[in-house]
Enzyme design. Structure first.
Site, PDB file in Angstrom:
ATOM      1  N   ARG A   1      93.089 -12.397   8.780  1.00  0.00           N
ATOM      2  CA  ARG A   1      91.940 -12.945   9.510  1.00  0.00           C
ATOM      3  C   ARG A   1      91.643 -12.153  10.779  1.00  0.00           C
ATOM      4  O   ARG A   1      90.662 -12.377  11.457  1.00  0.00           O
ATOM      5  CB  ARG A   1      92.170 -14.439   9.809  1.00  0.00           C
ATOM      6  CG  ARG A   1      90.938 -15.155  10.340  1.00  0.00           C
ATOM      7  CD  ARG A   1      90.923 -16.697  10.189  1.00  0.00           C
ATOM      8  NE  ARG A   1      92.208 -17.320  10.049  1.00  0.00           N
ATOM      9  CZ  ARG A   1      93.073 -17.561  11.044  1.00  0.00           C
ATOM     10  NH1 ARG A   1      92.760 -17.198  12.279  1.00  0.00           N
ATOM     11  NH2 ARG A   1      94.225 -18.156  10.798  1.00  0.00           N
TER      12      ARG A   1
ATOM     13  N   LYS B   1      71.023  -8.396   3.202  1.00  0.00           N
ATOM     14  CA  LYS B   1      69.682  -7.897   2.872  1.00  0.00           C
ATOM     15  C   LYS B   1      69.686  -6.370   2.747  1.00  0.00           C
ATOM     16  O   LYS B   1      70.306  -5.844   1.859  1.00  0.00           O
ATOM     17  CB  LYS B   1      68.685  -8.402   3.918  1.00  0.00           C
ATOM     18  CG  LYS B   1      68.829  -9.905   4.234  1.00  0.00           C
ATOM     19  CD  LYS B   1      68.476 -10.807   3.079  1.00  0.00           C
ATOM     20  CE  LYS B   1      68.898 -12.259   3.290  1.00  0.00           C
ATOM     21  NZ  LYS B   1      68.469 -12.866   4.548  1.00  0.00           N
TER      22      LYS B   1
ATOM     23  N   TYR C   1      63.758 -16.953  10.672  1.00  0.00           N
ATOM     24  CA  TYR C   1      64.515 -17.239   9.466  1.00  0.00           C
ATOM     25  C   TYR C   1      64.769 -18.750   9.395  1.00  0.00           C
ATOM     26  O   TYR C   1      65.229 -19.354  10.362  1.00  0.00           O
ATOM     27  CB  TYR C   1      65.824 -16.457   9.484  1.00  0.00           C
ATOM     28  CG  TYR C   1      66.605 -16.703   8.235  1.00  0.00           C
ATOM     29  CD1 TYR C   1      66.151 -16.228   7.009  1.00  0.00           C
ATOM     30  CD2 TYR C   1      67.773 -17.445   8.255  1.00  0.00           C
ATOM     31  CE1 TYR C   1      66.853 -16.483   5.846  1.00  0.00           C
ATOM     32  CE2 TYR C   1      68.479 -17.699   7.092  1.00  0.00           C
ATOM     33  CZ  TYR C   1      68.007 -17.217   5.896  1.00  0.00           C
ATOM     34  OH  TYR C   1      68.686 -17.475   4.743  1.00  0.00           O
TER      35      TYR C   1
ATOM     36  N   ASP D   1      67.695 -10.496  16.030  1.00  0.00           N
ATOM     37  CA  ASP D   1      67.930 -10.458  14.587  1.00  0.00           C
ATOM     38  C   ASP D   1      67.111  -9.294  14.039  1.00  0.00           C
ATOM     39  O   ASP D   1      65.886  -9.351  13.984  1.00  0.00           O
ATOM     40  CB  ASP D   1      67.480 -11.795  13.978  1.00  0.00           C
ATOM     41  CG  ASP D   1      67.733 -11.883  12.475  1.00  0.00           C
ATOM     42  OD1 ASP D   1      67.800 -10.829  11.822  1.00  0.00           O
ATOM     43  OD2 ASP D   1      67.817 -13.022  11.967  1.00  0.00           O
TER      44      ASP D   1
HETATM   45  C1  LIG Z   1      68.869 -13.904   5.354  1.00  0.00           C
HETATM   46  C2  LIG Z   1      68.604 -13.892   6.802  1.00  0.00           C
HETATM   47  C3  LIG Z   1      69.488 -14.507   7.698  1.00  0.00           C
HETATM   48  C4  LIG Z   1      70.721 -15.242   7.252  1.00  0.00           C
HETATM   49  O1  LIG Z   1      71.646 -14.397   6.619  1.00  0.00           O
HETATM   50  P1  LIG Z   1      72.644 -14.884   5.440  1.00  0.00           P
HETATM   51  O2  LIG Z   1      73.359 -13.623   5.117  1.00  0.00           O
HETATM   52  O3  LIG Z   1      71.806 -15.438   4.325  1.00  0.00           O
HETATM   53  O4  LIG Z   1      73.534 -15.924   6.033  1.00  0.00           O
HETATM   54  C5  LIG Z   1      69.191 -14.433   9.050  1.00  0.00           C
HETATM   55  N1  LIG Z   1      68.063 -13.822   9.491  1.00  0.00           N
HETATM   56  C6  LIG Z   1      67.214 -13.220   8.656  1.00  0.00           C
HETATM   57  C7  LIG Z   1      65.998 -12.560   9.208  1.00  0.00           C
HETATM   58  C8  LIG Z   1      67.440 -13.238   7.287  1.00  0.00           C
HETATM   59  O5  LIG Z   1      66.567 -12.651   6.466  1.00  0.00           O
END
Ligand SMILES: *Cc1c(COP(=O)(O)O)cnc(C)c1O
Length: 371
Positions: free
Chosen positions: A46, A193, A97, A168
């Site tokens: 961890r 993504k 998101y 983000d």
């Molecule tokens: C998918 C996404 C998230 C969350 O990520 P996960 O890997 O699904 O937990 C956060 N912000 C954006 C812009 C996203 O597209």
């Protein structure tokens, strides 16, 4: 050549590889170890892993700072929010998101955090929300409207006021904009993504230039425990190797689809900052290197027609998520967590690497079916 002399398109290929030695692997092997012999800096599964480190080195080479990888994008964001004292104010985009929107609303309802939702494309509105804010959480381009915030201006104004800023950067990718270089404290990715790129794993990352903040976030990962698996980390790095070529293709396909959709009689509006006619185009061009591979569009018809359209394609999958090599589309308001200000007929498209004419034929066929 040292890393800093290389371009990002090369770094995605070259960063995070093992040191050169006779017969050393060109890739870091998958390390499946829950525990380790005593005496070293890691000790337990961890606390560290070779596959996390390799991926973290590669993301840092693109975004700057030092990076931590997490079990999902939401785990990464939760680690950031967990550092804020109870009662702190977060100002965040009202179009963002949907998972983050829901998390923020829940934290607010519990009395854990006080949330101010702002329209990040209205710079004045964001600046007015800053007094008393502990953390400004930005997302640009926004999901799913592809609005663009004036990141350089917002970040510098917040930092001047001593406010923490997290961005983000999932939609833009590290190849199109680098918030740390604009002065942000934290840049976050849903590695799920574009970075991993194949819709087969979930992971997240946080990068920061601030050593003390890095240590606190690392503690949060260690003790909240949202660690990624070694295999997922290995796959994410394997995916990152092609980010440059995937994004180049995805972006050029996205621009072409945006142009063709704009001319389609069934479409009332296309949202894509790469379109010269898009209201965000000039701002985006002033600080982004590219416009990404996500677009959205609205129909003259309503929700029903949008649902029929999305379920009529044969090549494009009617599915959520984005950033993979395959093109996906979905009607966003089918999700109850989606903002009510998102139009009912709005379809978000994550544009992949297929041949553009195959994609367009599929879209035209779907339109014929949806009437
Ligand atoms: C998918 C996404 C998230 C969350 O990520 P996960 O890997 O699904 O937990 C956060 N912000 C954006 C812009 C996203 O597209």
């Amino acid at each position: 050549m040292t890393g800093s002399e290389l371009t990002p398109e090369t770094l995605v290929v070259s960063a995070g590889r093992p040191p050169i030695a006779d017969d050393a692997g060109v890739n870091v092997s998958i390390s499946l170890n829950a525990t380790r012999h005593a005496g070293g800096p890691v000790g337990y599964g961890r606390y560290g892993n070779e596959n996390w480190s390799a991926l973290e080195t590669a993301i840092s080479s693109l975004e700057g700072g030092k990076t931590l990888v997490f079990s999902s994008g939401m785990a990464a964001i939760s680690a950031v929010f967990s550092l804020l004292p109870t009662g702190s104010v977060i100002s965040a985009s009202h179009h963002g998101y949907s998972g983050v929107m829901t998390l923020l609303k829940n934290l607010d309802a519990m009395g854990r955090i006080d949330v101010r939702f702002v329209n990040v494309t209205n710079t004045q509105e964001v600046l007015e929300a800053l007094p008393g804010t502990s953390l400004l959480w930005l997302e640009s381009p926004t999901n799913p409207m592809l609005d663009v915030a004036d990141l350089p201006k917002l970040i510098s104004s917040a930092k001047k006021a001593g406010i923490g800023v997290g961005v983000d950067n999932t939609f833009a990718t590290p190849l199109n904009q680098n918030p740390l270089s604009m002065g942000a404290d934290i840049v976050m990715h849903s590695v799920t993504k574009f970075i991993s790129g194949h819709s087969d794993i979930l992971m997240g990352s946080l990068s920061t230039n601030d050593e003390a903040l890095f240590s606190r976030l690392e503690e949060a990962r260690k003790f909240n425990g949202a660690i990624p698996g070694p295999f997922e980390s290995w796959l994410a790095l394997r995916g990152l190797r092609t980010l440059g070529v995937r994004l180049e293709r995805g972006q050029s396909n996205a621009l072409e689809l945006a142009k063709r959709l704009s001319a389609h009689p069934g479409v009332s509006r296309v949202h894509y900052p790469g379109l010269p006619t898009d209201p965000h185009h000039n701002l985006a061009k002033s600080f982004m290197k590219g416009f990404g591979a996500v677009l959205s569009f609205e129909l003259h018809g309503g929700a029903q027609q949008a649902d029929t359209l999305c379920s009529s394609s044969l090549l494009i999958a009617n599915a959520t998520s984005l950033g993979g090599v395959e093109t996906l589309w979905e009607r966003r308001r089918r999700w109850s967590g989606e903002s009510a200000s998102v139009p009912e007929s709005l379809i978000r498209v994550s544009v992949g690497c297929e041949n553009i004419d195959d994609l367009w034929s599929d879209i035209e066929r779907a339109f014929k079916n949806a009437g």
